[in-house]
Write an enzyme that holds these catalytic residues in place. Structure first.
Site, short mmCIF file in Angstrom:
data_model
loop_
_atom_site.label_atom_id
_atom_site.label_comp_id
_atom_site.label_asym_id
_atom_site.label_seq_id
_atom_site.Cartn_x
_atom_site.Cartn_y
_atom_site.Cartn_z
N GLY A 177 0.83 -1.21 0.00
CA GLY A 177 0.00 0.00 0.00
C GLY A 177 0.86 1.25 0.00
O GLY A 177 1.89 1.31 0.65
N ARG A 187 1.01 -5.18 -5.22
CA ARG A 187 1.18 -6.37 -4.40
C ARG A 187 1.36 -7.55 -5.35
O ARG A 187 0.65 -7.66 -6.34
CB ARG A 187 -0.03 -6.58 -3.49
CG ARG A 187 -0.13 -5.54 -2.38
CD ARG A 187 -1.32 -5.80 -1.46
NE ARG A 187 -1.27 -4.97 -0.27
CZ ARG A 187 -1.79 -3.76 -0.17
NH1 ARG A 187 -2.39 -3.23 -1.21
NH2 ARG A 187 -1.70 -3.06 0.96
N ASP A 211 5.02 -4.91 6.09
CA ASP A 211 5.26 -6.28 6.50
C ASP A 211 5.45 -7.23 5.32
O ASP A 211 6.41 -8.00 5.27
CB ASP A 211 4.07 -6.73 7.37
CG ASP A 211 4.24 -8.13 7.91
OD1 ASP A 211 5.19 -8.35 8.68
OD2 ASP A 211 3.43 -9.01 7.56
N THR A 215 4.33 2.69 5.65
CA THR A 215 2.96 2.23 5.84
C THR A 215 2.24 3.19 6.77
O THR A 215 2.84 3.66 7.76
CB THR A 215 2.91 0.81 6.43
OG1 THR A 215 1.56 0.50 6.84
CG2 THR A 215 3.81 0.66 7.63
N ASP A 227 -0.09 2.53 8.80
CA ASP A 227 -0.63 1.88 10.00
C ASP A 227 0.27 1.97 11.23
O ASP A 227 -0.18 1.72 12.34
CB ASP A 227 -0.92 0.40 9.71
CG ASP A 227 -2.08 0.22 8.75
OD1 ASP A 227 -3.05 0.97 8.87
OD2 ASP A 227 -2.00 -0.66 7.88
N ASP A 276 2.48 -0.01 12.32
CA ASP A 276 2.33 -1.28 13.04
C ASP A 276 3.54 -2.20 12.90
O ASP A 276 3.41 -3.42 13.03
CB ASP A 276 1.08 -2.02 12.55
CG ASP A 276 1.09 -2.30 11.06
OD1 ASP A 276 2.01 -1.82 10.36
OD2 ASP A 276 0.19 -3.01 10.58
N ARG A 333 -6.87 -2.56 9.76
CA ARG A 333 -7.44 -3.92 9.76
C ARG A 333 -6.92 -4.73 10.94
O ARG A 333 -7.67 -5.49 11.56
CB ARG A 333 -7.11 -4.62 8.44
CG ARG A 333 -7.80 -5.97 8.27
CD ARG A 333 -7.45 -6.60 6.92
NE ARG A 333 -6.05 -6.88 6.78
CZ ARG A 333 -5.24 -6.27 5.91
NH1 ARG A 333 -5.70 -5.34 5.11
NH2 ARG A 333 -3.94 -6.58 5.84
#
Length: 323
Positions: free
Chosen positions: A11, A72, A103, A126, A128, A130, A172
């Site tokens: 992304g 992707r 990731d 990213t 996120d 995360d 998510r």
């Protein structure tokens, strides 16, 4: 080392272009030839390469998205796909890679190094936030500021109409966007995947606000929340509490785009330079991040999506301030 490649994968996130610029300029500074690889691992398998002189990255630091495009690729994770990619790199004379992504990007990079000996440094791109191994990822600061700006506007109309808004944000597997943006906009409730959602608790918070004659309420919901998302949660709450006119707003991919903030531009620039210099020092198979303002290097096998809980103090602060 004379030639390196740079690509973005997975992304997109605001600040990727600033990071590409930093890698290219740092490479040229250290007398390296830098090759841009289009569309991530897909471009790697298709030899979609382009030379990146200094002027190729002019006027991109302020732009969202990625000039190298992104994709992707499940095909890359096959033995055949990886063999083709490694062969293309060898044929082009690219000796090492800088991979900007999250990731999935790092899993692919780790396999490429382990199976084919390709030197790779990863940079955390990213929204996120995360990944283990960095306090903040490239794009996170811009994403949460985008959410804050959007919800501030939603709050205006919510107050004008005595409305309850459920606002769904990206996340998510992680609630870090929801948590920080929720605190920043004064949300009455924040729901994240890391904590179980108790419908009764949400209803009680909203009822308490109604009794205090609050003219509007905002509930921030991470898309991966256990309630099933903003629409499902709104439906359940309406069955129990219908004093407000209820609306749902899903911010979606709005959070991925836009001009990166100063914080993201500086972070991306710092990490881009660090990646090139790490390769020149012989490092490989790791992600460069910043923890407590210092550069750190985390092996790809460890730089994965976080599994720990969100800082419980942030959740406590959110509850205190929702009164």
């Amino acid at each position: 080392m004379k030639k390196i490649g740079v690509f973005t994968s997975g992304g997109d996130s605001p600040g990727m272009n600033a990071c590409i610029r930093a890698v290219v300029r740092a490479g040229i500074y250290h007398k390296l030839e830098v090759i841009g690889i289009m569309r991530g691992y897909e471009g790697l398998m298709e030899s979609d390469f382009k030379a990146m002189p200094s002027h190729a990255v002019s006027d991109i630091i302020q732009r969202g998205g990625t000039v190298l495009k992104t994709a992707r690729s499940s095909r890359f994770m096959t033995d055949e796909g990886m063999e083709i990619a490694a062969s293309n790199l060898k044929q082009e004379g690219i000796e090492a890679l800088v991979a900007i992504g999250g990731d999935g990007t790092f899993r692919g990079a780790e396999e490429l190094e382990r199976k084919h000996g390709v030197k790779v440094i990863g940079l955390p791109g990213t929204i996120d936030n995360d990944l283990v191994g960095t306090d903040f990822t490239i794009g996170y600061d811009t994403a949460i500021n985008t959410v804050v700006q959007a919800v501030d506007k939603i709050r205006d109309t919510a107050t004008s109409h005595d409305r309850l808004f459920f606002v769904e944000v990206m996340g998510r597997d992680s609630g870090l966007i929801a948590m920080r943006s929720g605190i920043a906009v004064g949300a009455e409730a924040i729901l994240v995947p890391e904590y179980k959602t108790y419908l009764e608790k949400v209803v009680n918070i909203l009822e308490r606000g109604w009794q205090r004659k609050k003219s509007s309420s905002i509930v921030i919901v991470a898309e991966g929340d256990q309630s099933g998302g903003a629409f499902e949660l709104a439906k359940k709450v309406q069955e129990r509490f219908n004093n407000y006119d209820t609306r749902v707003s899903v911010l979606g991919h709005l959070q991925r785009g836009g001009s990166p903030t100063c914080m993201d531009r500086v972070l991306a620039s710092r990490l881009g330079v660090a990646a090139v210099e790490a390769l020149l020092k012989g490092r490989s198979g790791c992600m460069v991040g910043i923890i407590d303002k210092e550069l750190v290097y985390t092996p790809f096998t460890q730089a994965v999506k976080h599994t720990q809980q969100i800082n419980p103090n942030l959740m406590r602060i959110a509850e205190i301030l929702s009164l």
